[in-house]
Structures are given as C-alpha cells and as structure tokens.
Design a protein around this motif. Sequence first.
Motif, PDB file in Angstrom:
ATOM      1  N   LEU A 242      14.403 -54.282  28.052  1.00 24.81           N
ATOM      2  CA  LEU A 242      13.278 -54.637  28.914  1.00 24.81           C
ATOM      3  C   LEU A 242      13.854 -54.798  30.319  1.00 24.81           C
ATOM      4  O   LEU A 242      14.868 -55.482  30.495  1.00 24.81           O
ATOM      5  CB  LEU A 242      12.693 -55.958  28.420  1.00 24.81           C
ATOM      6  N   HIS A 243      13.234 -54.177  31.335  1.00 23.58           N
ATOM      7  CA  HIS A 243      13.850 -54.276  32.659  1.00 23.58           C
ATOM      8  C   HIS A 243      12.875 -54.006  33.793  1.00 23.58           C
ATOM      9  O   HIS A 243      11.813 -53.408  33.591  1.00 23.58           O
ATOM     10  CB  HIS A 243      15.047 -53.320  32.784  1.00 23.58           C
ATOM     11  N   ALA A 244      13.263 -54.464  34.968  1.00 23.43           N
ATOM     12  CA  ALA A 244      12.572 -54.091  36.209  1.00 23.43           C
ATOM     13  C   ALA A 244      13.555 -54.258  37.354  1.00 23.43           C
ATOM     14  O   ALA A 244      14.357 -55.195  37.363  1.00 23.43           O
ATOM     15  CB  ALA A 244      11.351 -54.971  36.454  1.00 23.43           C
TER      16      ALA A 244
ATOM     17  N   THR B 135      19.010 -44.070  28.399  1.00 24.80           N
ATOM     18  CA  THR B 135      19.981 -45.109  28.740  1.00 24.80           C
ATOM     19  C   THR B 135      20.316 -44.889  30.200  1.00 24.80           C
ATOM     20  O   THR B 135      20.525 -43.758  30.623  1.00 24.80           O
ATOM     21  CB  THR B 135      21.218 -44.990  27.840  1.00 24.80           C
ATOM     22  N   GLU B 136      20.332 -45.959  30.989  1.00 22.83           N
ATOM     23  CA  GLU B 136      20.558 -45.792  32.418  1.00 22.83           C
ATOM     24  C   GLU B 136      21.505 -46.849  32.936  1.00 22.83           C
ATOM     25  O   GLU B 136      21.822 -47.813  32.240  1.00 22.83           O
ATOM     26  CB  GLU B 136      19.227 -45.833  33.191  1.00 22.83           C
ATOM     27  N   MET B 137      21.964 -46.681  34.163  1.00 20.57           N
ATOM     28  CA  MET B 137      22.721 -47.728  34.836  1.00 20.57           C
ATOM     29  C   MET B 137      22.394 -47.700  36.312  1.00 20.57           C
ATOM     30  O   MET B 137      21.981 -46.675  36.853  1.00 20.57           O
ATOM     31  CB  MET B 137      24.220 -47.556  34.643  1.00 20.57           C
TER      32      MET B 137
ATOM     33  N   ALA C  19      21.731 -46.681  43.364  1.00 22.24           N
ATOM     34  CA  ALA C  19      22.082 -45.371  42.794  1.00 22.24           C
ATOM     35  C   ALA C  19      21.924 -45.502  41.288  1.00 22.24           C
ATOM     36  O   ALA C  19      22.398 -46.484  40.705  1.00 22.24           O
ATOM     37  CB  ALA C  19      23.509 -44.988  43.152  1.00 22.24           C
ATOM     38  N   GLU C  20      21.265 -44.539  40.663  1.00 20.59           N
ATOM     39  CA  GLU C  20      21.003 -44.605  39.227  1.00 20.59           C
ATOM     40  C   GLU C  20      21.588 -43.387  38.531  1.00 20.59           C
ATOM     41  O   GLU C  20      21.371 -42.254  38.957  1.00 20.59           O
ATOM     42  CB  GLU C  20      19.500 -44.683  38.972  1.00 20.59           C
ATOM     43  N   ILE C  21      22.320 -43.670  37.457  1.00 17.36           N
ATOM     44  CA  ILE C  21      22.842 -42.611  36.589  1.00 17.36           C
ATOM     45  C   ILE C  21      22.166 -42.808  35.251  1.00 17.36           C
ATOM     46  O   ILE C  21      22.150 -43.934  34.720  1.00 17.36           O
ATOM     47  CB  ILE C  21      24.373 -42.722  36.483  1.00 17.36           C
TER      48      ILE C  21
ATOM     49  N   VAL D  31       7.544 -53.809  35.035  1.00 18.42           N
ATOM     50  CA  VAL D  31       8.401 -54.235  33.931  1.00 18.42           C
ATOM     51  C   VAL D  31       8.231 -53.194  32.839  1.00 18.42           C
ATOM     52  O   VAL D  31       7.106 -52.875  32.448  1.00 18.42           O
ATOM     53  CB  VAL D  31       8.000 -55.634  33.429  1.00 18.42           C
ATOM     54  N   GLN D  32       9.352 -52.650  32.375  1.00 12.74           N
ATOM     55  CA  GLN D  32       9.284 -51.445  31.549  1.00 12.74           C
ATOM     56  C   GLN D  32      10.419 -51.368  30.560  1.00 12.74           C
ATOM     57  O   GLN D  32      11.346 -52.186  30.577  1.00 12.74           O
ATOM     58  CB  GLN D  32       9.324 -50.221  32.473  1.00 12.74           C
ATOM     59  N   VAL D  33      10.359 -50.379  29.723  1.00 13.90           N
ATOM     60  CA  VAL D  33      11.421 -50.108  28.759  1.00 13.90           C
ATOM     61  C   VAL D  33      11.424 -48.601  28.522  1.00 13.90           C
ATOM     62  O   VAL D  33      10.392 -47.948  28.663  1.00 13.90           O
ATOM     63  CB  VAL D  33      11.189 -50.902  27.444  1.00 13.90           C
ATOM     64  N   HIS D  34      12.600 -48.061  28.209  1.00 12.99           N
ATOM     65  CA  HIS D  34      12.701 -46.643  27.873  1.00 12.99           C
ATOM     66  C   HIS D  34      13.115 -46.501  26.414  1.00 12.99           C
ATOM     67  O   HIS D  34      13.870 -47.319  25.905  1.00 12.99           O
ATOM     68  CB  HIS D  34      13.745 -45.945  28.747  1.00 12.99           C
ATOM     69  N   PRO D  35      12.641 -45.433  25.765  1.00 10.34           N
ATOM     70  CA  PRO D  35      12.942 -45.248  24.345  1.00 10.34           C
ATOM     71  C   PRO D  35      14.380 -44.784  24.093  1.00 10.34           C
ATOM     72  O   PRO D  35      15.015 -44.210  24.970  1.00 10.34           O
ATOM     73  CB  PRO D  35      11.960 -44.154  23.928  1.00 10.34           C
TER      74      PRO D  35
HETATM   75 ZN    ZN Z   1      14.278 -47.782  34.027  1.00  9.44          ZN
END
Ligand code: ZN
Length: 331
Positions: free
Chosen positions: A182-184, A124-126, A192-194, A104-108
């Motif tokens: 907040l995400h996991a 920022t991701e998707m 697939a991640e952009i 469980v994490q977060v990015h700045p």
């Molecule tokens: Zn992430």
Amino acid sequence: MTQYELYPLLFEPVLKDYIWGGRNLEKLGRKLPAEGVIAESWEIAGHEDGTTRVANGRFAGKLLAELHQELGLDLIGSRSAWAQERGKFPLLIKLLDANRPLSVQVHPQDDYALENEGNELGKTEMWVVLQAKPGAEVILGVSHAISQDEFRVAIKSNQLEPHLHRIQVKAGDHICVPAGSLHAIMDGLLIAEIQQNSNTTYRVYDWGRVGADGRPRSLHVDKALDVINFEQIAPKICPPEPISDENGVRRSLLCQNEYFVTERVEMAAGSTFSGNCTGETMEIWGVMEGVVSVNDLVLTAVRFVLLPAAMGKFAIIAQSSATLLRSYVAA
Ligand code: ZN
C-alpha cells in the motif's frame, strides 16, 4: 551474436499530465509544454501506454518497442528471457513531479496481473528522492495490524487516513516498494522511479478530489484488497548497503528483488567505472548529479542511458564528482 554495433542508447522522454503533477520537472532539465501540469516523464519506456524513441545513433527515431522486437535478448539480456516470451520489455524508468499527493494505491504481483489484467506485468517499484520540500512524506504499508474487512470498512466510511503509515523523506533517500505494498507519494517530491514495465494501479483513496473532468477518479477497491500485503506494518526505509569503495568509485546497494537490482554509484571527479555487458542483462544508468561520459557520450544530470545486454565493454568516466543509479537484472 549480433551483426549490429550496439551502443549506449538515449531516449526522448514521454510526458504524462496526471492531475497531481506540476512544473517542477523543468528543474531536472525537462522541456515542458508552455501551459499545464506534467506529472511524469517516462524516460525509458516500451509500454502500450507510452514508448520512448531512441534519440541517438543509427537507431535514432525508433520506438523502444520496435528496437526490442528487432534486437530481442541482445537488447534486454538472457536473464529476461521470460519477459521476452511474453513480448515485454522488462523495466520502466520515470521521473515524477509529485506536486500534489498521489492517490493511495497498490500494484499487483506478476501472477495476479497476468490473470486479471491481460498480458500486463506486476509492478514492483522503487523510488529515489531527488528533491524534497521540508517534512515531505510518503505512505508505505499500514500503520498497525488491520484485517482486510476492517480496511474495507475504513475505505467505505472515508476513515482510511489513520491506517496509513507515513514516513518522512529527504533528498537522497530511497524506498523499495514491492508489488502489494500500500503506498502513496505525497506532495513536494521529485522522484526517480525504477519499476517493472507495468501501468496497472489499484486506487483505494484519492483524498476526496476530482479528476480533470470534474468527477472523482475511479477506485479499484476489490482488486486492491486482493493484492495488498497487510503484513507490511509500519515498515522502515532501509539504509544503502555498502558494496565496494575503490579508486574513487563507491557503490552501494539500494534495492534488490527478482526483477531488478539498483545500486547507487558515487564517483569522484576523474574516476572510471569499467563494465562489460556480456549478454545476460542490459544495464540502465541514470546520472542524478554531475557530468559523466559513457563511452563517447557526455551525460549531464538528470539523464538515463540504456546499455544493451550484448554491447560488450563500456567505461563511465566522471567529468565532475557524480552520483549515478545503476539498474540491471540479477542472475
Ligand atoms: Zn506506485
């Protein structure tokens, strides 16, 4: 203008063996080492933690970071001049095998990353779900209103799980994850991640497990609490928004933010998408299903291709019915 003939660029992926990976990227056509787990395949990357090499044409063998230095805005486009000034390639494209849950994490956000992580970008991701086991889930946001202090206490007392907002996902779903979420990604998902070109993660909970060295992986609670958006309470995932549907090409908007726009483009067999890279933005296309040609390159799912910003006209022709992701930087 450039003296080079620019063309659609393919890359050799860079594999990452984080503990939560598996062997499932083989199902997407990735060649894995004979043993061990692979968590991520960095498909298009120019980051100090991993940079992909060009796999085709006159630039073959060059690292993306080198090519970026050589071509500058002709590669990434004038809308990314701010990234150019910081010597950064703007985006990072990955495939993920979440064979076990991620932490469980977060990015700045950008400004926080710049201030606290050297010249790192925010993230920022998707995610686009390619395959999912029945009942697969992601965590996004908090499940109910909670203060920063209550959240800190929950982490310290190992009582975080009730505060995490879980969402069931299936193949074809997409999830927009702004910096500060907040995400996991939970187990049983191929994704697939952009994302912005960043490798900074603040971990708040790792499910009580240990890393490859037998010790718990470190947490980054203070920084995480600085950047978590506690107003993201029980968010829903948004359906795609139709953009256009003509001549066998159906476009829909998945995510739009100040760093990238991603569309899903569904193409009937034989249909053509005609585009033009006029110098403002590169485009990154990913074939998720089917077979297409991009100018004279034939691409089979799952494969990403980078169209340099100053490349000029291009045509994508569906050899079979096909589903693609198209990412670019908005004006
Ligand atoms: Zn992430």
